[in-house]
Structure formats: C-alpha cells, structure tokens
Design an enzyme around this catalytic site. Structure first.
Site, short mmCIF file in Angstrom:
data_model
loop_
_atom_site.label_atom_id
_atom_site.label_comp_id
_atom_site.label_asym_id
_atom_site.label_seq_id
_atom_site.Cartn_x
_atom_site.Cartn_y
_atom_site.Cartn_z
N ALA A 135 -5.83 -0.89 0.79
CA ALA A 135 -6.19 -0.93 2.16
C ALA A 135 -6.82 -2.38 2.49
O ALA A 135 -7.43 -3.00 1.81
CB ALA A 135 -7.28 0.16 2.35
N GLN A 186 1.63 6.10 3.62
CA GLN A 186 0.74 6.71 2.63
C GLN A 186 -0.44 7.35 3.35
O GLN A 186 -1.20 6.60 4.10
CB GLN A 186 0.13 5.53 1.74
CG GLN A 186 -0.76 6.18 0.71
CD GLN A 186 -1.36 5.13 -0.17
OE1 GLN A 186 -1.84 5.15 -1.24
NE2 GLN A 186 -1.21 3.84 0.36
N CYS A 243 -6.70 7.38 -4.37
CA CYS A 243 -7.80 6.31 -4.06
C CYS A 243 -9.35 6.81 -4.62
O CYS A 243 -9.69 8.08 -4.26
CB CYS A 243 -7.75 6.17 -2.67
SG CYS A 243 -9.13 4.93 -2.04
N LYS A 287 0.98 9.83 -4.64
CA LYS A 287 0.35 9.00 -5.55
C LYS A 287 -1.03 9.53 -6.19
O LYS A 287 -1.81 9.73 -5.34
CB LYS A 287 0.20 7.82 -4.69
CG LYS A 287 -0.54 6.63 -5.29
CD LYS A 287 0.09 5.89 -6.39
CE LYS A 287 -0.78 4.62 -6.89
NZ LYS A 287 -2.10 4.25 -6.52
N ASN A 305 2.27 3.25 -12.55
CA ASN A 305 1.36 2.48 -12.07
C ASN A 305 0.04 2.08 -12.75
O ASN A 305 -0.50 2.88 -13.48
CB ASN A 305 1.04 2.84 -10.43
CG ASN A 305 0.13 2.02 -9.76
OD1 ASN A 305 -1.07 2.63 -9.38
ND2 ASN A 305 0.27 0.78 -9.62
N GLY A 306 -0.43 0.53 -12.47
CA GLY A 306 -1.50 0.33 -13.05
C GLY A 306 -1.58 -0.78 -13.93
O GLY A 306 -0.77 -0.79 -15.22
N GLY A 359 0.81 -3.26 -7.41
CA GLY A 359 -0.28 -3.29 -6.41
C GLY A 359 -0.94 -4.70 -6.37
O GLY A 359 -0.58 -5.56 -5.75
#
Length: 293
Positions: free
Chosen positions: A2, A54, A83, A122, A181-182, A205
């Site tokens: 964000a 999203q 999130c 997600k 992811n990550g 990301g």
C-alpha cells in the site's frame, strides 16, 4: 505494498518486463462509499495488462459490491488474506481471514458465483499457525483460479525465514497455479525458490521498490549491477510518471521511492536530506541531477 504500487510504479515495472501487476490494497468499504482517492488508485495505464485489483474487507456483500464495481477496470480480482497491517486486522480483513476461514470461503464463493473474471487469493501461510491443507483444497474446489502464498505467518510480519517448503507442499497437491511469494530479491534467490517450491510463478513485492529493473534481471536470468547514472535515469522517469498522475502532490508520494533507489550507494545522505526538505516537483528533478556518490 500500500502506498507503492500505484499506476506510475506499475507502468515502470511493466516497462522492465513485469508480467502481471496488482493494485495497491483497496478497501471494499472505500469503494462502497465512493472514496475519491481510492477510485483513483484503481486506474491503470494502457500498457498495464493483465492487471489485478487487490481488495480487502470482511463482509461478503460489500466485497461483492466492490468486486462488481471494479470488474470492468481489470483482468482479475484478488481477495487479500495476507496483509498483516494492524488497521487491516482491526477491520477483520487481510490475514485476519485466516483466523476465520469460513468467512474467507464465504467471500470466495460469493465472488465466484457472480464475477466472470478470474478470482485469485493472496494469503499468508497462516495466522499464528500454519493453514490446514483442507483450506487450500476447499478454495480450489470453489473455483479460485490461482493462489499466491507468502511463506510467513501473520505474526512474523515481514521478518524471519520464509517457509518455501510449505509453498511447495501446497503446490504439489493443487492443480491450480500456486504463486510463491516472500523474500525473493534476486535471480539467484528466484532460482532457489523455484527449485524448492516447484512453482512456475513468483511474486515480487518489496524487492521492486527502488529496483523496478529486477523484473528485467529475472527475465534475462542475471543479477545485474546498475550504475548510479542508470538509476538516476530511472528515478527521473518514475518521478515524471508520478507528476503526470498525481500532479503537484507527486513529490510527497515520491520521497519514499527516492530513498529506496539510493539505498546502498555511498555518500548520499545529503541528497536524502535535500529531497526531504524540497517542496516542488521541479526541485526534486533538479536534486536527482545533482546526485553523485
């Protein structure tokens, strides 16, 4: 992400070869109440295809309203169950949905029943403990088109090791695509993650902040070292895209990117101080020209 993945940033990432982009985290309640800033955040550039919006929220009816509203403006709608931000958790949304998987299932079922475009989720690998395998299987049975798994618990936020083995386990039992992811911040790390997880798709990301050219590296199969002159050119282009989109307020939005672009370069503290104290877009462009290590 964000505050970062707005239209200008996504456009820049596209130019460096990003294959699929996601909007910032968009509140379904903000869509419901027609918040002007939120409506601006869903805008996309003509080259930004395919593009996924999203959404986060807790009520399936408001979620559906928001999804139907944004459907004409995107190619895919993503349900955020990952999130860990406190304000999102307080709204019983984001990774909080992993504490109440029945609500996550209800939201997913509602969207699959009424939305024609692909629906993705997600999610973190768990809230305080690892998600049961049955949750992933049920989401697949509902018809979710793909799942992105951040291999950390909500309680870890963005710290600690990423459990790629969990992602790999889920990838091995589902027939729909699983996106890993990550902690993926280089081509070398991407190779390792693909080997461990078996995933064909990766989500980048935080590693793209200040390095949107990471997508070019991944596509070329290299880990490049970009000189300061190249980075300055990218910075100016990014700021100009932000000026085109945000107007006079662009400098306020750009400062965090400025710091990220220069992270790791020597002798740049004074330029960071200069950008913090400048008040116009033109001043910011001039400061970029002055940068030297």
């Amino acid at each position: 992400m964000a505050g970062y993945t707005d239209k200008p940033f996504r456009k820049l990432c596209r130019e460096f070869g990003c294959g699929l982009t996601f909007s910032e985290l968009i509140s379904v309640n903000a869509i419901y109440y027609k918040n002007k800033k939120t409506l601006k955040l869903i805008e996309r550039d003509i080259i930004d295809r395919p593009y996924c919006i999203q959404l986060f929220g807790a009520d399936e009816k408001i979620f559906l309203y928001a999804a139907e509203f944004v459907e004409p403006f995107c190619d895919c709608i993503d349900i955020n169950a990952g999130c860990p931000a406190p304000k999102v958790i307080r709204a019983k949304a984001g990774s909080y949905l992993l504490k109440e998987p029945k609500q996550l299932i209800k939201i997913a079922q509602t969207l699959k029943k009424h939305i024609k475009k692909p629906i993705s989720i997600k999610m973190r690998m768990g809230y305080e403990k690892t998600n049961p395998i049955e949750l992933y299987k049920e989401l697949e049975q509902i018809g979710i088109d793909f799942i992105t798994i951040h291999g950390r618990l909500k309680s870890q936020y963005f710290k600690g090791g990423v459990d790629y083995n969990h992602i790999g386990q889920i990838n091995s039992i589902l027939s729909i695509p699983v996106v890993a992811n990550g902690g993926i911040d280089s081509f070398k790390k991407a190779q390792e993650v693909k080997r461990i997880t078996g995933c064909d798709y990766l989500m980048i990301g935080q590693a793209a902040i200040g390095r949107p050219f990471i997508f070019e590296d991944l596509n070329k199969g290299i880990d490049s070292k970009r000189d300061l002159g190249f980075v300055k050119t990218v910075m100016k282009k990014h700021l100009q895209y932000m000026i085109d989109f945000w107007g006079d307020t662009a400098i306020r939005q750009f400062r965090k990117f400025f710091h990220a672009y220069l992270k790791g370069y020597p002798n740049i503290k004074r330029f960071n101080n200069m950008i913090n104290n400048c008040s116009t877009n033109q001043e910011a462009l001039a400061i970029i020209d002055l940068i030297e290590s």
